[in-house]
Each structure stands twice: as C-alpha cells, then as structure tokens.
Enzyme design. Structure first.
Site, PDB file in Angstrom:
ATOM      1  N   CYS A  32       0.895  -1.138   0.043  1.00 19.11           N
ATOM      2  CA  CYS A  32       0.000  -0.090  -0.017  1.00 19.11           C
ATOM      3  C   CYS A  32       1.058   1.147  -0.029  1.00 19.11           C
ATOM      4  CB  CYS A  32      -1.023  -0.037   1.212  1.00 19.11           C
ATOM      5  SG  CYS A  32      -2.298   1.030   0.924  1.00 19.11           S
ATOM      6  N   HIS A  37       7.074   5.610   1.065  1.00 18.97           N
ATOM      7  CA  HIS A  37       7.983   4.520   0.431  1.00 18.97           C
ATOM      8  C   HIS A  37       8.619   5.042  -0.869  1.00 18.97           C
ATOM      9  CE1 HIS A  37       4.364   2.352   2.625  1.00 18.97           C
ATOM     10  NE2 HIS A  37       5.558   1.853   3.127  1.00 18.97           N
ATOM     11  N   GLN A  61       4.158  -9.672  13.056  1.00 17.29           N
ATOM     12  CA  GLN A  61       4.675  -8.300  13.886  1.00 17.29           C
ATOM     13  C   GLN A  61       3.346  -7.533  14.413  1.00 17.29           C
ATOM     14  OE1 GLN A  61       6.650  -6.732  10.198  1.00 17.29           O
ATOM     15  NE2 GLN A  61       5.691  -4.701  10.937  1.00 17.29           N
ATOM     16  N   LYS A 184       3.062  10.851   6.306  1.00 15.71           N
ATOM     17  CA  LYS A 184       2.570   9.755   5.406  1.00 15.71           C
ATOM     18  C   LYS A 184       2.412   8.377   6.166  1.00 15.71           C
ATOM     19  CE  LYS A 184       2.649  12.135   1.380  1.00 15.71           C
ATOM     20  NZ  LYS A 184       1.565  12.301   0.348  1.00 15.71           N
TER      21      LYS A 184
HETATM   22  O1  PAF Z   1       7.874  -0.836   8.284  1.00 16.79           O
HETATM   23  C1  PAF Z   1       7.506  -1.848   7.790  1.00 16.79           C
HETATM   24  O2  PAF Z   1       6.727  -1.588   6.810  1.00 16.79           O
HETATM   25  C2  PAF Z   1       7.496  -3.314   8.443  1.00 16.79           C
HETATM   26  O3  PAF Z   1       7.758  -3.100   9.725  1.00 16.79           O
HETATM   27  C3  PAF Z   1       8.919  -3.930   7.719  1.00 16.79           C
HETATM   28  C4  PAF Z   1      10.053  -3.295   7.987  1.00 16.79           C
HETATM   29  C5  PAF Z   1       8.539  -3.934   6.181  1.00 16.79           C
HETATM   30  C6  PAF Z   1       9.035  -5.201   8.206  1.00 16.79           C
HETATM   31  O4  PAF Z   1       7.850  -5.749   7.930  1.00 16.79           O
END
Ligand code: PAF
EC number: 6.3.2.1
Length: 284
Positions: A32, A37, A61, A184
């Site tokens: 997403c 990003h 996580q 963001k």
């Molecule tokens: O920051 C994130 O989006 C996540 O914690 C990561 C680093 C991709 C690990 O799943």
C-alpha cells in the site's frame, strides 16, 4: 520490472546480478505504498544498480487485537509505483512462503525494544526483526532502506545488523509529510474526514515541543506535559504514549540536554498513528 512470489526466484535473480557485479538495494515494505515509501525507493534507486522492494504484510509483527486482517493491500497500485520509480523487482511472497508451520526461530533485540512502541506492542519488534533478518538472508542486499517515521524500528534494525554481523548498510530516510504536516502512513487510509482533520494534532503538538526545546527548555517532563495538553484538546485523540528519550539508548530522559528522540503514538478514533522528531541541544 518483475514481481516474484518465491524465495527461489529472488535468489536466482540476485545471483545473476551479483555475477555481473551489480549492487543491490532492498526496500522492505508492507505494501500500500505511498510517497514515504517512494522516497525510500527513489533513494535506493540512486544508490544501487538494482532495487528489490519487498511487499509483505508480516503476520508475526501484529498483536492478536491489531489490524493484520484489515491492513490495506493494493499490489496493482504498488507495482505501478515501483515500476515508475525504477525498482527492478517486487518480492511479494505469501505467508506460507516466508514461514514454515512449525517455525521455531525468532530474532529478538533486547533493551532498545523495551520502551516506546515495544512496550505498547509486545512481540512487535520480534516479528519485525525476524522478518527483516529473513529478507536480508534472502536478498543479501548491499543497502537496506527504512523510514525515520518508525524511529524505534530503525534503531532496532541497526542494532540487530551490528550485533549479528549482517553485511548490509542500513540507510534511514527522512519522514515524508502531507502538505498539512501529517506524516505519510498506510494507516492514514483508515481515517474518516473528521479523523483526518483531527490527526493534525500529532504534528501540531510536536511542533510546540520543538519550539520549546529550541528556546532552551531543559525539563523533559514539562515538554511532555505540553504535548499531552495539546493532544488532549482534540476529542477524537487518545494518547498511547508520549516519550522523550535518548536518541541512542531510547531510554527516557528527565533533562533535555542531549541528543533526543521525541516520539508519540496517538489513537485517532481506532487508528493508531505515530510521529517523532529528533533534537540536539543547540539545534534550531
Ligand atoms: O516498516 C514496515 O513496513 C515493516 O515493519 C517492515 C520493515 C517492512 C517489516 O515487516
């Protein structure tokens, strides 16, 4: 740009690139993808010959009452963004590709994970460190890119890399904000119009704190209280934590006379948002 779903395909491609002497950047994400990003991918594209973006909503996580199931997913959008940013490959595995059913190994960073988000999300950083270690082992990148919005995550990953001798350079990239100051985040998509407006209180309260510190305030508890008062003015906001910590050890400080991380987590309605800034005494 290829999208691959298996570890085998990633390894095959990485082997070819390495044979050609090409450097590899990794941008680990949960998809997403947004401008935040994109800035990681842009930096990675500038600094490496090839860039792999992993898109994987990592189940381990998330806590049992967290948003794993509803976490926004949009792989077609992610493909377009990666392609137009010059990434070379997306790694988009299924959970069954990443985790054996009888998996029994985790990576745990101690100390740094005790406070802040670690205290509020038990097991979160174990899940992050485990998946990031796996991604490092699968991709074997020269550099890996993480956003400073997740300041604790960045510190924890750097510590893990140092302690476990991963041969990768961890690069932190600045927070990207909406025009009105909201950091963001993929989770911003959860916000209703009213909540979106209310979410501005995070940045607003941090700006107040920054001004106080810039003007020479040394009492960390007072600075915390000012943030708290500002957030509490917003009826849709509920504080998860406000912390002023040493930016290296992430331990809370009482006196603001070192290098600091000022970090907050706030629920706006049901959506938990985080934001932070770092501050060095004498900084303007
Ligand atoms: O920051 C994130 O989006 C996540 O914690 C990561 C680093 C991709 C690990 O799943």
């Amino acid at each position: 740009m290829k999208t691959v779903k298996t570890i085998k395909e990633v390894r095959q491609q990485v082997r070819e690139w390495k044979r050609e002497g090409l450097s590899i950047g990794l941008v680990p994400t949960m998809g997403c993808l947004h401008e935040g990003h994109k800035s990681l991918i842009d930096t990675a594209v500038k600094e490496n010959d090839r860039v792999i973006v992993s898109v994987f909503v990592n189940p381990i996580q998330f806590g049992p009452n967290e948003d794993f199931k509803t976490y926004p997913r949009d792989i077609e959008h992610d493909k377009k963004l990666c392609e137009s940013s010059g990434a070379s490959m997306i790694f988009n595995p299924e959970p069954s590709e990443m985790y054996f059913e009888n998996r029994s190994t985790n990576v745990e960073v101690e100390g740094l994970t005790e406070g802040l988000c670690g205290a509020k999300r038990p097991g979160h950083f174990r899940g992050v460190c485990t998946v990031v270690s796996k991604l490092f082992n699968i991709v074997t990148p020269d550099r890996a890119y993480f956003g400073e919005k997740d300041a604790q995550q960045l510190a924890v990953v750097k510590r893990m890399v140092r302690d476990l001798n991963f041969d990768v350079q961890v690069v932190g990239c600045p927070i990207i904000r909406e025009e009105d100051g909201l950091a963001k985040s993929s989770r911003n998509t959860y916000l209703s119009k009213e909540e979106r407006q209310a979410s501005l209180v995070l940045n607003k309260s941090l700006k107040k704190a920054k001004k106080l510190l810039e003007d020479g305030e040394k009492d960390a508890l007072l600075v915390k209280r000012v943030i708290e008062q500002e957030i509490n003015k917003q009826p849709l906001a509920r504080i998860d934590y406000i912390e002023i910590a040493d930016s290296e050890s992430l331990r809370p400080v009482k006196k603001a006379d070192e290098s600091l991380l000022i970090a907050i987590a706030v629920f706006i309605g049901k959506t938990r948002l985080i934001d932070n800034f770092t501050f060095r005494t004498g900084e303007k």
